[in-house]
Design an enzyme around this catalytic site. Structure first.
Site, PDB file in Angstrom:
ATOM      1  N   ASN A   9       0.810  -1.247   0.129  1.00 60.43           N
ATOM      2  CA  ASN A   9       0.051   0.063  -0.057  1.00 60.43           C
ATOM      3  C   ASN A   9       0.866   1.268  -0.084  1.00 60.43           C
ATOM      4  O   ASN A   9       1.390   1.621   0.956  1.00 60.43           O
ATOM      5  CB  ASN A   9      -0.872  -0.083   1.300  1.00 60.43           C
ATOM      6  CG  ASN A   9      -1.792   1.164   1.465  1.00 60.43           C
ATOM      7  OD1 ASN A   9      -1.681   2.324   0.402  1.00 60.43           O
ATOM      8  ND2 ASN A   9      -2.356   1.500   2.460  1.00 60.43           N
ATOM      9  N   LYS A  11       0.025   4.378  -0.114  1.00 57.85           N
ATOM     10  CA  LYS A  11      -0.432   5.462   0.425  1.00 57.85           C
ATOM     11  C   LYS A  11      -0.104   6.692  -0.346  1.00 57.85           C
ATOM     12  O   LYS A  11       0.073   6.546  -1.612  1.00 57.85           O
ATOM     13  CB  LYS A  11       0.093   5.471   1.878  1.00 57.85           C
ATOM     14  CG  LYS A  11      -0.269   4.174   2.737  1.00 57.85           C
ATOM     15  CD  LYS A  11       0.196   4.387   4.082  1.00 57.85           C
ATOM     16  CE  LYS A  11      -0.329   2.923   4.990  1.00 57.85           C
ATOM     17  NZ  LYS A  11      -0.114   3.215   6.186  1.00 57.85           N
ATOM     18  N   HIS A  95      -9.589   1.115   5.156  1.00 61.78           N
ATOM     19  CA  HIS A  95      -8.196   1.262   5.651  1.00 61.78           C
ATOM     20  C   HIS A  95      -8.319   2.077   6.890  1.00 61.78           C
ATOM     21  O   HIS A  95      -9.126   3.120   7.053  1.00 61.78           O
ATOM     22  CB  HIS A  95      -7.180   1.847   4.707  1.00 61.78           C
ATOM     23  CG  HIS A  95      -5.744   1.900   5.317  1.00 61.78           C
ATOM     24  ND1 HIS A  95      -5.320   2.677   6.026  1.00 61.78           N
ATOM     25  CD2 HIS A  95      -4.644   0.759   5.038  1.00 61.78           C
ATOM     26  CE1 HIS A  95      -4.161   2.166   6.370  1.00 61.78           C
ATOM     27  NE2 HIS A  95      -3.588   1.272   5.856  1.00 61.78           N
ATOM     28  N   GLU A  97      -6.588   4.522   8.079  1.00 63.32           N
ATOM     29  CA  GLU A  97      -6.331   5.826   7.647  1.00 63.32           C
ATOM     30  C   GLU A  97      -7.882   6.325   7.051  1.00 63.32           C
ATOM     31  O   GLU A  97      -8.268   7.711   7.152  1.00 63.32           O
ATOM     32  CB  GLU A  97      -5.355   6.091   6.882  1.00 63.32           C
ATOM     33  CG  GLU A  97      -4.001   5.877   7.434  1.00 63.32           C
ATOM     34  CD  GLU A  97      -3.040   5.251   6.803  1.00 63.32           C
ATOM     35  OE1 GLU A  97      -2.998   5.164   5.693  1.00 63.32           O
ATOM     36  OE2 GLU A  97      -2.036   4.668   7.541  1.00 63.32           O
ATOM     37  N   GLU A 167      -5.221  -4.910  10.415  1.00 64.12           N
ATOM     38  CA  GLU A 167      -4.145  -3.920  10.923  1.00 64.12           C
ATOM     39  C   GLU A 167      -4.488  -3.124  12.128  1.00 64.12           C
ATOM     40  O   GLU A 167      -5.376  -2.217  12.217  1.00 64.12           O
ATOM     41  CB  GLU A 167      -4.232  -2.765   9.535  1.00 64.12           C
ATOM     42  CG  GLU A 167      -3.906  -3.640   8.292  1.00 64.12           C
ATOM     43  CD  GLU A 167      -3.273  -2.347   7.330  1.00 64.12           C
ATOM     44  OE1 GLU A 167      -2.241  -2.619   6.753  1.00 64.12           O
ATOM     45  OE2 GLU A 167      -3.923  -1.557   7.169  1.00 64.12           O
ATOM     46  N   GLY A 173       2.582   2.298  10.888  1.00 62.22           N
ATOM     47  CA  GLY A 173       3.717   3.332  10.929  1.00 62.22           C
ATOM     48  C   GLY A 173       4.304   3.880  12.062  1.00 62.22           C
ATOM     49  O   GLY A 173       4.975   4.759  12.011  1.00 62.22           O
ATOM     50  N   SER A 213       3.782  -2.153  10.460  1.00 62.85           N
ATOM     51  CA  SER A 213       5.219  -2.283  10.555  1.00 62.85           C
ATOM     52  C   SER A 213       5.677  -3.579  10.147  1.00 62.85           C
ATOM     53  O   SER A 213       6.490  -3.936  10.829  1.00 62.85           O
ATOM     54  CB  SER A 213       5.661  -1.868  11.951  1.00 62.85           C
ATOM     55  OG  SER A 213       5.060  -0.275  12.191  1.00 62.85           O
ATOM     56  N   GLY A 234       2.927  -1.372   4.455  1.00 66.43           N
ATOM     57  CA  GLY A 234       2.813   0.381   3.944  1.00 66.43           C
ATOM     58  C   GLY A 234       4.423   0.728   3.693  1.00 66.43           C
ATOM     59  O   GLY A 234       5.083   0.278   2.523  1.00 66.43           O
TER      60      GLY A 234
HETATM   61  P1  13P Z   1       3.053   0.547   7.685  1.00 66.07           P
HETATM   62  O1  13P Z   1       3.618  -0.974   7.149  1.00 66.07           O
HETATM   63  O2  13P Z   1       3.851   1.472   7.132  1.00 66.07           O
HETATM   64  O3  13P Z   1       3.120   0.345   9.227  1.00 66.07           O
HETATM   65  O4  13P Z   1       1.756   0.635   6.985  1.00 66.07           O
HETATM   66  C1  13P Z   1       0.810  -0.394   7.398  1.00 66.07           C
HETATM   67  C2  13P Z   1      -0.228  -0.051   6.504  1.00 66.07           C
HETATM   68  O5  13P Z   1      -1.264   0.619   7.007  1.00 66.07           O
HETATM   69  C3  13P Z   1      -0.639  -0.792   5.267  1.00 66.07           C
HETATM   70  O6  13P Z   1      -1.922  -0.460   4.769  1.00 66.07           O
END
Ligand code: 13P
Length: 252
Positions: A9, A11, A95, A97, A167, A173, A213, A234
């Protein structure tokens, strides 16, 4: 064993040039890794460019979101037909976010999941608890609410084609990965809930990715858990070497 599904992803990152270069490196890098599904989810405006690079390869291409209506006066939104037209077969929905930065509710995510199936776009349906919810012992309650509300009204056949991504919001993140045991515990719970509602055959067929992560140095251990069938990556999906190491961990 289910075929692992490793998805990147991206983002709101990269430039068009960087997106195409990353896609080209992945295309070469995953050659021969037949036992793993690999997907990338670029920002909307880079999808067409990435598609031109990935065309004819086995890499899955998807969008990070879509709206539930087909067309009309919905300024700033993108429909399932639109993402399909530029080469997407998949879409990430729900997601964290989208939920927590943009205020998407379970019911909006449910409308999006229905629209994705109606338009023949395969969703990765994300869910996960926030830190305060975990600390107050509500993880399972939150997961169950998100799962039941998100899948409301979908047919068993549709549910059987889903990918789910667990997640935990506190791991996204932050560099704080859920331990393999913490992730497995929730994945097993999700599978048990799916079995209760849709039966054993269906629940056994659904791939449940872990996200939060995920990195080259924790991928293999996470993927060794019985109910972790892939990763939604991510930050580490933006670096070709890291992402390819994660794909290799699934391949091995
Ligand atoms: P990270 O791998 O940066 O923690 O993000 C995970 C994520 O939200 C994937 O959709």
């Amino acid at each position: 064993m289910l075929k692992p599904f490793i998805a990147g992803n991206w983002k709101m990152n990269l430039t068009l040039k960087e997106s195409k270069e990353l896609a080209a490196s992945l295309r070469t890098g995953v050659e021969g890794m037949n036992g793993v599904d690999v997907g990338v989810f670029p920002p909307f405006v880079f999808i067409e460019g990435v598609h031109s690079v990935l065309k004819g390869s086995s890499i899955i291409l998807g969008a990070q979101n879509m709206y539930w209506e087909d067309k009309g006066a919905f300024t700033g939104e993108i429909s399932g037909d639109m993402i399909k037209e530029v080469g997407c077969t998949h879409v990430i929905l729900g997601h964290s976010e989208r939920r927590h930065v943009f205020g998407e509710t379970d019911s909006m995510i449910n409308s999006k999941l229905s629209a994705a199936f109606a338009g023949d776009v395969m969703p990765i349906f994300c869910l996960g608890e926030k830190l305060d919810e975990r600390e107050s012992g509500d993880t399972f309650k939150v997961i169950e609410r998100q799962l039941v509300a998100g899948l409301d009204g979908l047919t068993t056949e549709q549910v059987s084609r889903l990918t789910i991504a667990y997640e935990p919001v506190w791991a996204i993140g932050t560099g704080k990965t859920a331990t393999p045991a913490q992730a497995q515990e929730v994945h097993a719970r999700i599978r048990a809930l799916l079995e209760d509602s849709y039966g054993k055959d269906v629940s056994a067929r659904i791939r449940i990715q872990y996200g939060g992560s995920a990195k080259p140095d924790n991928a293999a251990e996470l993927l060794s858990q019985p109910d972790i069938n892939g990763l939604l990556v991510g930050g580490a999906s933006l670096k070709k070497d890291d992402f390819l190491k994660i794909v290799s961990a699934a391949f091995e």
